[in-house]
Motif scaffolding. Structure first.
Motif, PDB file in Angstrom:
ATOM      1  N   LEU A 209       0.759  -1.048  -0.051  1.00 41.70           N
ATOM      2  CA  LEU A 209      -0.020  -0.131  -0.212  1.00 41.70           C
ATOM      3  C   LEU A 209       0.919   1.436   0.013  1.00 41.70           C
ATOM      4  O   LEU A 209       2.138   1.044   0.171  1.00 41.70           O
ATOM      5  N   GLY A 210       0.342   2.274  -0.215  1.00 38.28           N
ATOM      6  CA  GLY A 210       1.073   3.774  -0.200  1.00 38.28           C
ATOM      7  C   GLY A 210       1.945   3.612  -1.130  1.00 38.28           C
ATOM      8  O   GLY A 210       1.578   3.714  -2.221  1.00 38.28           O
ATOM      9  N   VAL A 234       7.792  12.523   1.458  1.00 37.37           N
ATOM     10  CA  VAL A 234       6.866  11.130   1.934  1.00 37.37           C
ATOM     11  C   VAL A 234       8.506  10.217   2.529  1.00 37.37           C
ATOM     12  O   VAL A 234       8.927   9.643   1.643  1.00 37.37           O
ATOM     13  N   PRO A 235       8.670  10.424   3.780  1.00 38.01           N
ATOM     14  CA  PRO A 235       9.710   9.874   4.317  1.00 38.01           C
ATOM     15  C   PRO A 235       9.538   8.543   4.538  1.00 38.01           C
ATOM     16  O   PRO A 235       8.593   8.043   4.600  1.00 38.01           O
ATOM     17  N   VAL A 236      10.730   7.962   4.681  1.00 39.86           N
ATOM     18  CA  VAL A 236      10.799   6.266   4.931  1.00 39.86           C
ATOM     19  C   VAL A 236      11.504   5.993   5.785  1.00 39.86           C
ATOM     20  O   VAL A 236      12.569   6.708   6.437  1.00 39.86           O
ATOM     21  N   VAL A 237      11.516   4.647   6.451  1.00 37.80           N
ATOM     22  CA  VAL A 237      12.259   4.143   7.401  1.00 37.80           C
ATOM     23  C   VAL A 237      12.327   2.425   6.986  1.00 37.80           C
ATOM     24  O   VAL A 237      11.348   1.942   6.739  1.00 37.80           O
ATOM     25  N   ALA A 269      12.791  14.101  -2.082  1.00 33.49           N
ATOM     26  CA  ALA A 269      11.434  14.549  -2.227  1.00 33.49           C
ATOM     27  C   ALA A 269      10.964  13.454  -3.252  1.00 33.49           C
ATOM     28  O   ALA A 269      11.473  12.526  -3.860  1.00 33.49           O
ATOM     29  N   LEU A 270       9.569  13.477  -3.140  1.00 29.73           N
ATOM     30  CA  LEU A 270       8.678  12.149  -3.594  1.00 29.73           C
ATOM     31  C   LEU A 270       9.234  12.032  -5.266  1.00 29.73           C
ATOM     32  O   LEU A 270       9.352  10.932  -5.567  1.00 29.73           O
ATOM     33  N   SER A 315       4.613  18.912   2.702  1.00 27.89           N
ATOM     34  CA  SER A 315       6.072  19.400   2.661  1.00 27.89           C
ATOM     35  C   SER A 315       6.519  19.509   4.163  1.00 27.89           C
ATOM     36  O   SER A 315       7.328  20.053   4.541  1.00 27.89           O
ATOM     37  N   ASP A 316       5.343  18.778   5.063  1.00 29.77           N
ATOM     38  CA  ASP A 316       5.641  18.826   6.429  1.00 29.77           C
ATOM     39  C   ASP A 316       7.202  18.360   6.969  1.00 29.77           C
ATOM     40  O   ASP A 316       7.473  17.418   6.413  1.00 29.77           O
ATOM     41  N   ARG A 317       7.523  18.629   8.005  1.00 33.48           N
ATOM     42  CA  ARG A 317       8.774  18.045   8.576  1.00 33.48           C
ATOM     43  C   ARG A 317       8.699  17.787   9.748  1.00 33.48           C
ATOM     44  O   ARG A 317       7.645  18.026  10.599  1.00 33.48           O
TER      45      ARG A 317
END
Length: 629
Positions: A209-210, A234-237, A269-270, A315-317
């Motif tokens: 998903l996503g 859209v950050p990842v881990v 960035a995405l 665009s939030d951090r």
């Protein structure tokens, strides 16, 4: 970090985060028990852990969130059987809650029951554990940090309408968690992970998903435009890093009452992230970029995006400083994000975004060409599939053979490159040694003969399945590449199965081949090769190469796809040839008679060093011997 004296109970242990957490805890020496909804989910978890050296399987406790005690047949304070000993809830020192439903399209009630009510129940359960040191809750980077306190009916209605059921339920769950742990005096920590992607070393993930949906659309060539701009974040881990971070929280007293955002601030960035993946896939990234504000206004039939995913385009951090400081204090190093993204993208594509299950599927580099293979890594038997199908159609044969792998030729299936790469690619297959048996089907038989004649000292045995150059030429229409290309890009699995085998039964087996034919230039490459297969010059070159090959040759044909008289005459003139005819099969016996194919190929593989004077023999496989239809 020592796990001595720790006993962890993990809710949601069979999910992506949960099973990596169980593995991380076990490797730290922590005693682990798992709360599972069914025996089937526990068996999957135990098998997954065993395949990764997870040691002894954790205890299996059956959870039911509708019960006051949470566990079937158990009242709080009672023990339950755990293997040969007695399990006591009072021994638990930490609880990790990874449970919940991650899917879009749920109703508000479904989402609330799965993600809010379960949190309330876990906190209430944890409050009754006398030795509890910590309750660790998995929240989310977009929803974490909510103010505690009950929600009014009006607020709940408004939030669920604005965010959609999934994200709204996670927001509410975060607020409920903070309310309940404060009310009940439960020691707690919260992790707020970003988009959780695959293992940093292997890319492994079964979550589609996503962000994974956008990656899938890139692979299939259906992503019309890149969403967002240079600020869309859209950050990842990596899931294994998240698991190791969670495992250290209960052992550090300073983390009590702390919330930690886990993500890489340097995640591209995405649009840039998707462009990196497109380069990895050797596909062209869309040139057009659509602002997030416009994406949100466009109808779903155009964006093909679930409306609930659009709130993640922002665009939030986020406040990552405390998580970075804690990781540094414990020597926990965050893996390289770009490398993890690319390995994750590889894993998604190799497993066809959830459509292909099982291990042994991977991309490798062969002679500089990105190559897909399935089966046992480094196996001595290599299968080269024919046209217009792919390595997936040979998976049942490869599984039955053992010590075998099927490899998509350059330009075919899921491999990059093209026909011009075949000579260097085939030579590279032998680098490092270990390959001594080539199984080539149809056009793969041509590649096998070319490889064997170029490296006769390396290839000891050839198995040629339905070699086109020993049959009569195909229909004239197949020799006109434009018509073949047009047909192949539009054919359905049912129609292709019928065309190849005379019936639609193998439609599921060729479904992935149809998907490959619609990607990039695969159909065009197949069409050119089909046309080339009718050219007498190439056919004669291959027959000449077969005459020069000094090793053992095994030719396998279906009874419905016989050798031409001149092909049979050629084989009769060779000293080390066996011919096997499979009853009830045609040009694609791997689709209709895979067990027969595996048996006859395996039997020939076991025969080494035939006398040079042995003449060919024909073996007819009896249909009733295997029961295949």
């Amino acid at each position: 970090m020592s796990g001595a004296g720790r006993h962890a109970l993990v809710f949601g242990a069979s999910g992506l985060i949960g099973r990596h957490l169980v593995l991380a805890l076990t490797r730290e020496g922590v005693r682990v028990s798992t709360a599972n909804r069914s025996s089937a989910s526990y068996r999957r978890l135990a098998g997954w852990l065993d395949a990764r050296g997870g040691g002894a399987a954790p205890a299996d406790l059956r959870v039911d969130f509708s019960r006051p005690s949470l566990f079937e047949g158990v009242r709080q304070g009672e023990g339950v059987r755990e293997g040969e000993g007695q399990f006591e809830f009072e021994e638990i020192t930490e609880v990790h809650n990874c449970a919940g439903a991650y899917r879009f399209g749920m109703s508000a009630r479904e989402a609330s029951e799965a993600n809010v009510d379960s949190v309330r129940a876990v906190v209430a359960f944890a409050a009754r554990l006398p030795r509890l040191r910590r309750l660790v809750q998995v929240s989310g980077y977009r929803v974490g940090g909510q103010e505690p306190g009950p929600w009014s009916a009006e607020r709940r209605r408004d939030v669920y309408r604005e965010l959609g059921a999934y994200e709204a339920s996670r927001v509410e769950a975060d607020a409920v968690f903070r309310t309940e742990v404060e009310r009940l005096g439960v020691p707690w920590s919260v992790v707020n992970p970003a988009s959780v992607i695959g293992d940093s070393a292997t890319g492994e993930s079964d979550q589609y998903l996503g962000l994974a949906q956008s990656v899938r659309d890139l692979w299939r060539g259906s992503l019309a435009a890149l969403p967002g701009d240079g600020r869309t974040f859209v950050p990842v881990v990596a899931v294994d890093y998240l698991a190791r971070f969670m495992a250290l929280l209960p052992a550090d007293e300073s983390t009590e009452g702390g919330a930690y955002w886990l993500l890489d601030d340097e995640t591209p960035a995405l649009p840039d992230l998707l462009t990196l993946v497109a380069e990895r896939y050797r596909v062209r990234a869309p040139r057009t970029r659509i602002p997030v504000s416009l994406v949100r206004r466009l109808p779903r039939r155009i964006t093909r995006a679930d409306p609930e995913t659009l709130t993640f385009l922002s665009s939030d951090r986020y406040p990552t400083g405390s998580a970075r400081a804690l990781a540094a204090r414990h020597g926990l190093t965050e893996p390289d994000t770009v490398g993890t993204i690319l390995r994750w993208a590889d894993h998604l594509a190799a497993h066809r975004f959830g459509d292909a299950v099982g291990g042994g599927r991977r991309f490798t580099e062969v002679g500089g060409v990105r190559t897909f293979e399935l089966g046992e890594r480094g196996a001595s038997t290599v299968v080269l599939p024919g046209l217009p199908v792919n390595a997936d159609t040979w998976a049942p044969v490869v599984d039955a053979l053992g010590d075998a792998r099927a490899v998509d030729l350059p330009g075919l299936g899921m491999s990059a490159g093209g026909v011009a790469d075949w000579p260097s690619w085939l030579a590279a297959l032998w680098e490092g040694g270990g390959v001594d048996h080539l199984v080539g089907h149809s056009v793969g038989a041509a590649a096998a003969v070319e490889a064997a004649t170029a490296r006769p000292e390396a290839v000891r045995r050839l198995t040629l399945v339905a070699p086109f150059f020993l049959r009569a030429p195909g229909a004239r229409v197949a020799r006109w590449a434009p018509a073949s290309r047009w047909y192949l890009r539009r054919v359905s699995p049912e129609a292709l199965a019928d065309r190849l085998t005379g019936g639609a039964a193998p439609a599921d087996a060729v479904r992935s081949s149809v998907a490959d034919l619609r990607r990039g230039a695969v159909a065009a490459t197949v069409a050119r090769l089909l046309a080339a297969a009718g050219q007498e010059r190439w056919r004669e070159e291959l027959r000449g190469g077969l005459r020069r090959f000094p090793g053992d040759v095994h030719v396998v044909v279906g009874a419905g796809d016989p050798l031409a008289p001149e092909g049979l005459a050629l084989l009769e003139a060779l000293p080390r040839v066996t011919v096997t005819e499979i009853d009830g099969a045609g040009h694609h016996p791997q689709l209709t008679r895979p067990r027969d194919v595996a048996r006859v190929v395996g039997a020939h593989r076991a025969v080494r060093g035939r006398g040079s004077g042995e003449r060919p023999r024909r073996v007819v496989t009896n249909r009733s011997a295997t029961g295949e239809s």
